[in-house]
Design an enzyme around this catalytic site. Structure first.
Site, PDB file in Angstrom:
ATOM      1  N   SER A  61      45.016  50.621  41.316  1.00 36.02           N
ATOM      2  CA  SER A  61      43.978  50.426  42.342  1.00 36.02           C
ATOM      3  C   SER A  61      44.465  50.565  43.779  1.00 36.02           C
ATOM      4  O   SER A  61      43.645  50.588  44.692  1.00 36.02           O
ATOM      5  CB  SER A  61      43.323  49.065  42.168  1.00 36.02           C
ATOM      6  OG  SER A  61      42.416  49.149  41.116  1.00 36.02           O
ATOM      7  N   LYS A  64      42.885  53.268  45.600  1.00 34.71           N
ATOM      8  CA  LYS A  64      41.546  53.138  46.193  1.00 34.71           C
ATOM      9  C   LYS A  64      41.602  53.219  47.723  1.00 34.71           C
ATOM     10  O   LYS A  64      40.636  53.601  48.373  1.00 34.71           O
ATOM     11  CB  LYS A  64      40.894  51.826  45.750  1.00 34.71           C
ATOM     12  CG  LYS A  64      40.498  51.862  44.267  1.00 34.71           C
ATOM     13  CD  LYS A  64      40.089  50.503  43.744  1.00 34.71           C
ATOM     14  CE  LYS A  64      39.662  50.606  42.282  1.00 34.71           C
ATOM     15  NZ  LYS A  64      39.639  49.335  41.578  1.00 34.71           N
ATOM     16  N   TYR A 189      39.209  60.127  39.223  1.00 32.29           N
ATOM     17  CA  TYR A 189      39.528  58.700  39.400  1.00 32.29           C
ATOM     18  C   TYR A 189      40.674  58.271  38.471  1.00 32.29           C
ATOM     19  O   TYR A 189      41.618  57.599  38.897  1.00 32.29           O
ATOM     20  CB  TYR A 189      38.262  57.853  39.169  1.00 32.29           C
ATOM     21  CG  TYR A 189      38.533  56.371  39.170  1.00 32.29           C
ATOM     22  CD1 TYR A 189      38.762  55.676  40.364  1.00 32.29           C
ATOM     23  CD2 TYR A 189      38.601  55.646  37.979  1.00 32.29           C
ATOM     24  CE1 TYR A 189      39.039  54.311  40.360  1.00 32.29           C
ATOM     25  CE2 TYR A 189      38.877  54.282  37.968  1.00 32.29           C
ATOM     26  CZ  TYR A 189      39.098  53.628  39.156  1.00 32.29           C
ATOM     27  OH  TYR A 189      39.382  52.272  39.148  1.00 32.29           O
ATOM     28  N   TYR A 241      40.549  41.556  45.369  1.00 33.76           N
ATOM     29  CA  TYR A 241      39.399  41.193  44.538  1.00 33.76           C
ATOM     30  C   TYR A 241      38.944  39.770  44.844  1.00 33.76           C
ATOM     31  O   TYR A 241      38.906  39.364  45.998  1.00 33.76           O
ATOM     32  CB  TYR A 241      39.722  41.363  43.041  1.00 33.76           C
ATOM     33  CG  TYR A 241      40.306  42.708  42.744  1.00 33.76           C
ATOM     34  CD1 TYR A 241      39.549  43.857  42.932  1.00 33.76           C
ATOM     35  CD2 TYR A 241      41.620  42.852  42.338  1.00 33.76           C
ATOM     36  CE1 TYR A 241      40.074  45.111  42.684  1.00 33.76           C
ATOM     37  CE2 TYR A 241      42.155  44.102  42.079  1.00 33.76           C
ATOM     38  CZ  TYR A 241      41.378  45.221  42.267  1.00 33.76           C
ATOM     39  OH  TYR A 241      41.912  46.447  42.026  1.00 33.76           O
ATOM     40  N   VAL A 259      46.688  47.000  39.113  1.00 29.13           N
ATOM     41  CA  VAL A 259      47.122  46.379  37.861  1.00 29.13           C
ATOM     42  C   VAL A 259      48.461  46.910  37.347  1.00 29.13           C
ATOM     43  O   VAL A 259      49.012  46.377  36.390  1.00 29.13           O
ATOM     44  CB  VAL A 259      46.055  46.471  36.742  1.00 29.13           C
ATOM     45  CG1 VAL A 259      44.840  45.626  37.045  1.00 29.13           C
ATOM     46  CG2 VAL A 259      45.669  47.900  36.449  1.00 29.13           C
TER      47      VAL A 259
HETATM   48  N1  GLN Z   1      42.868  51.933  36.212  1.00 29.00           N
HETATM   49  C1  GLN Z   1      42.353  50.625  36.471  1.00 29.00           C
HETATM   50  C2  GLN Z   1      40.884  50.593  36.146  1.00 29.00           C
HETATM   51  O1  GLN Z   1      40.182  51.457  36.594  1.00 29.00           O
HETATM   52  C3  GLN Z   1      42.598  50.223  37.870  1.00 29.00           C
HETATM   53  C4  GLN Z   1      42.172  48.814  38.137  1.00 29.00           C
HETATM   54  C5  GLN Z   1      43.104  48.037  39.004  1.00 29.00           C
HETATM   55  O2  GLN Z   1      44.230  48.419  39.316  1.00 29.00           O
HETATM   56  N2  GLN Z   1      42.670  46.854  39.331  1.00 29.00           N
HETATM   57  O3  GLN Z   1      40.424  49.719  35.454  1.00 29.00           O
END
Ligand code: GLN
Length: 305
Positions: A61, A64, A189, A241, A259
């Site tokens: 993420s 993002k 993505y 988050y 993650v």
């Molecule tokens: N690849 C993960 C997902 O889309 C990324 C989420 C994350 O890093 N929080 O669920």
């Protein structure tokens, strides 16, 4: 600063056992729970590496941030924020619940999965390959590293098992928020999440944002200043988050977690910091990485508040 970082890592390593490596895809479950490494890259170009800084991980993420930068460069802020909100969600990163409840169906912000998928759809490109290539090029520029590539085992795993993301994207297409082909958008993505990096790459990216969009190593502007400001603001309010508030209090700088165990932190006008520790807390943020940043913030007086 080197010894402060070293001590922060030694102290924080003790709590890796309280976290869990992400298991939503088999490839991530292979991450080393006890690894903990960090890099500081300041806006004068000095670099400090500590702990398991050679650990490779997928950006997840943290991508993002780069997706948002590209969406804003290609469309401007009015178009982007007509399709995605700017407010913290207080829901888990992959939550669907608010999409149907809101009259506009807009995802709360660009850093939950729904918002990042919408931003990916807005990046210019006729298909997933072109969209990914734009975002990938921006990652390389921000990291000053042309060798960063997709980890295809992670990508295949994401693509095969990304059913919640698929549900989110099809819902948004049905609601008219995503206009492009859903599978193309998802493909871009998933590739973005699967780009493999080390902490130095992420610390360099953060240093550009800390330096108001200008690369410290070349003095080239990579991110327009008004976009850089927006990105820092969204990182501050939504980057961790549903733990963003506590992070604001304890660390107090714009940041983004993934993650894969990475946290990118931006200390405005001072430095970029990246930590990696694959053991996550219940919110999906690196448990020991958060502690490293808390200690650094106290020792180096990093909080912007
Ligand atoms: N690849 C993960 C997902 O889309 C990324 C989420 C994350 O890093 N929080 O669920």
């Amino acid at each position: 600063m080197q010894s402060i970082l070293k001590t922060a890592i030694e102290n924080s390593k003790k709590i890796t056992k309280n976290g869990k490596v992400a298991t939503y895809i088999p490839e991530l479950a292979k991450g080393d729970r006890d690894a903990l490494g960090a890099c500081i890259f300041d806006i004068s170009g000095n670099i400090i590496l500590e702990g398991d800084y050679q650990t490779k991980f997928t950006i997840q993420s943290v991508s993002k941030v780069v997706i948002l930068i590209c969406a804003l460069i290609d469309n401007g802020k009015d178009v982007v924020f007509s399709k995605v909100g700017k407010e913290p969600s207080a829901d888990p990163f992959n939550s669907l619940v608010k999409l149907e409840m809101k009259e506009t169906h807009k995802p709360s912000n660009p850093f939950i999965n729904a918002g990042a998928i919408v931003c990916t759809s807005l990046v210019e490109g006729d298909n997933g390959i072109e969209k990914f290539s734009k975002i990938h090029n921006m990652m390389k520029k921000l990291a000053n590293n042309n060798d960063i590539e997709v980890n295809y085992s992670v990508y295949n795993s994401e693509k095969l098992t990304g059913n919640t993301n698929r549900a989110i994207a099809y819902y948004l297409k049905g609601a008219g928020i995503i206009e492009k082909d859903v599978e193309d958008v998802l493909d871009a993505y998933f590739k973005c999440c699967s780009v493999e990096v080390v902490v130095e790459d992420i610390a360099r990216m953060a240093s550009v944002i800390a330096n108001n969009g200008v690369a410290p190593w070349s003095n080239d502007r990579i991110i327009p200043e008004y976009i850089n400001k927006i990105v820092k603001a969204i990182m501050m309010t939504c980057g961790l988050y549903d733990r963003s508030g506590e992070f604001c209090i304890e660390v107090g700088v714009p940041a983004k977690s993934g993650v894969g165990g990475c946290i990118m932190a931006v200390v405005p006008n001072r430095m970029g910091i990246a930590v990696v520790g694959p053991a996550l807390d219940k919110y999906g943020n690196s448990i020991a990485g958060t502690k490293v940043l808390e200690e650094l913030s106290k020792e180096l007086n990093l909080s912007i508040f």
